[in-house]
Design a protein around this motif. Structure first.
Motif, mmCIF file in Angstrom:
data_model
loop_
_atom_site.group_PDB
_atom_site.id
_atom_site.type_symbol
_atom_site.label_atom_id
_atom_site.label_comp_id
_atom_site.label_asym_id
_atom_site.label_seq_id
_atom_site.Cartn_x
_atom_site.Cartn_y
_atom_site.Cartn_z
ATOM 1 N N ASP A 1 0.784 -1.228 0.000
ATOM 2 C CA ASP A 1 0.000 0.000 0.000
ATOM 3 C C ASP A 1 0.815 1.276 0.000
ATOM 4 O O ASP A 1 0.370 2.306 -0.512
ATOM 5 C CB ASP A 1 -0.934 0.006 1.213
ATOM 6 N N PHE B 1 1.275 3.502 -3.040
ATOM 7 C CA PHE B 1 0.080 4.146 -3.580
ATOM 8 C C PHE B 1 -0.318 5.378 -2.762
ATOM 9 O O PHE B 1 -1.355 5.974 -3.020
ATOM 10 C CB PHE B 1 -1.079 3.148 -3.625
ATOM 11 N N LEU C 1 3.652 8.801 -4.304
ATOM 12 C CA LEU C 1 3.330 8.982 -5.720
ATOM 13 C C LEU C 1 3.960 10.270 -6.252
ATOM 14 O O LEU C 1 4.448 10.313 -7.390
ATOM 15 C CB LEU C 1 1.814 9.005 -5.918
ATOM 16 N N PHE D 1 -5.941 11.864 -5.483
ATOM 17 C CA PHE D 1 -5.385 10.628 -4.947
ATOM 18 C C PHE D 1 -6.444 9.880 -4.139
ATOM 19 O O PHE D 1 -7.023 10.420 -3.203
ATOM 20 C CB PHE D 1 -4.189 10.933 -4.043
ATOM 21 N N GLY E 1 -4.951 4.459 -0.794
ATOM 22 C CA GLY E 1 -3.946 3.593 -1.375
ATOM 23 C C GLY E 1 -4.344 2.132 -1.414
ATOM 24 O O GLY E 1 -4.066 1.418 -2.387
ATOM 25 N N ALA F 1 -6.925 1.772 -4.176
ATOM 26 C CA ALA F 1 -6.303 1.869 -5.497
ATOM 27 C C ALA F 1 -5.658 0.547 -5.896
ATOM 28 O O ALA F 1 -5.772 0.099 -7.046
ATOM 29 C CB ALA F 1 -5.273 2.992 -5.501
ATOM 30 N N GLN F 2 -4.992 -0.113 -4.946
ATOM 31 C CA GLN F 2 -4.358 -1.377 -5.288
ATOM 32 C C GLN F 2 -5.393 -2.485 -5.468
ATOM 33 O O GLN F 2 -5.248 -3.346 -6.340
ATOM 34 C CB GLN F 2 -3.320 -1.777 -4.240
#
Length: 383
Positions: free
Chosen positions: A141, A144, A149, A328, A331, A334-335
């Motif tokens: 994580d 992300f 980033l 954003f 995280g 997002a993964q």
């Protein structure tokens, strides 16, 4: 619009990380946004099946979030042909056997790290998954997070020139549990239960360094248990047998050096709970969880060491904030979305069980380095 459903057995969601980051902020958040947009009018709808040992806790979670499926019988859930993915957020000591069962049942695997308690166990999982022909991913994580980033954007843009060094500071004071409740579960401080900050954090540092700066080639670490006694969730004292602080030096294949301190016995005097300072020939950056500041060589001041005079400048004010330039997302979420796209669309995905094995390897070598007072090479892993 065509809605495709993917059913996910989620084991360990009654724990802090499994519940907050994976169930609520990832899977349920994807559902709240209407599913995962796959393009061409297709939407993927994740359907979680909650798995754990405590029936009452699972039932309460399901009712709280409008879910209908939960079970304390992992074998029965894995025997269900409608289950596509097995996710594991259990304590590490219970993870290997559960993932082996899921692989044998033909389920795709997504798991928290560390993937095993030793590198051989981690490699065995990767071999079993390869031989079974299933897809697999490991939670990584930190890469992300918005701050990292932004740091990756700087690296890709050539901001640093030659990267010379990375300095990382992670940690905070975890209360002992006697006069204030601890912020982390007691098993984290018992080696016999898979606890310890090296096992927890070195896998993170492996993928952060690997993804941003290149492969770790050597490790030298000093590991310590600073607080030998803590109090558990019932207020009973216990011996803290696991390390609560680790001080690591990592040589990178590029020649750069990374120094990372990890501690649950440090009081925070920095902007975020984790920060990385990257120094290069053309510029430097300090990245945290969300923010990133830079100083280019053309704007680098020329401080002069003189202990007889007070400091007349604010060094922090001489750095420039890196703008977001993007929205954003969480995280973990997002993964998850990338992994789900990998499952249903066969899009590329590199953070697999072999990546997880590299993290376990670094933790294992870090503990060995501390025990023997030596620096160790980090060989490349193969199946």
């Amino acid at each position: 619009m065509t809605r495709r459903t993917v059913r996910i057995a989620m084991n360990g969601v009654t724990g802090r990380m499994g519940y907050r980051q994976h169930l609520v902020r990832s899977i349920l958040a994807i559902r709240e946004q209407g599913g995962l947009d796959l393009g061409d009018g297709d939407v993927l709808w994740p359907e979680p099946v909650l798995v754990g040992r405590r029936a009452h806790a699972l039932e309460e979670l399901a009712a709280q979030h409008g879910l209908t499926e939960w079970s304390t019988d992992l074998d029965a859930v894995l025997a269900d042909d409608s289950i596509d993915i097995y996710f594991d957020a259990q304590v590490t000591s219970a993870r290997v056997e559960a993932i082996k069962k899921a692989i044998a049942a033909g389920k795709h695997i997504y798991t928290e790290k560390p993937t095993a308690t030793d590198v051989e166990g981690a490699l065995e999982l990767a071999r079993l998954a390869r031989d079974a022909g299933i897809k697999h991913g490991v939670v990584q994580d930190k890469i992300f997070l918005p701050g990292l980033l932004k740091l990756k954007r700087l690296i890709d843009g050539g901001f640093f020139g030659e990267i010379l060094s990375v300095r990382g500071e992670f940690g905070y004071w975890v209360f002992e549990g006697d006069w204030q409740e601890a912020q982390r579960p007691s098993w984290n401080y018992r080696a016999e239960d898979g606890g310890g900050i090296v096992v927890d954090m070195f896998p993170h540092w492996e993928y952060v360094l690997h993804e941003l700066f290149g492969r770790v080639s050597t490790v030298q670490a000093h590991v310590q248990t600073h607080i030998p006694q803590r109090w558990d969730e019932q207020g009973k004292p216990y011996a803290a047998t696991a390390d609560d602080a680790a001080y690591g030096i990592f040589q990178l294949e590029s020649g750069a050096v990374a120094q990372i301190n990890s501690s649950w016995t440090v009081r925070v005097n920095r902007d975020e709970l984790v920060e990385f300072q990257v120094d290069g020939t053309h510029g430097s950056a300090v990245a945290g969880l969300r923010n990133c500041r830079v100083q280019h060589r053309s704007a680098t001041p020329k401080p002069v060491w003189n202990p007889d005079l007070p400091v007349t400048e604010s060094f922090r004010d001489q750095w420039q904030e890196v703008p977001d330039n993007a929205v954003f997302d969480n995280g973990f979420k997002a993964q998850w979305e990338l992994f789900l796209r990998h499952i249903v669309l066969d899009e590329p995905y590199t953070w697999d069980l072999m990546a997880g094995a590299r993290g376990v390897q670094l933790a294992e070598l870090g503990l060995k380095s501390s025990a023997e007072g030596r620096r160790f090479d980090v060989p490349e892993l193969t199946l």
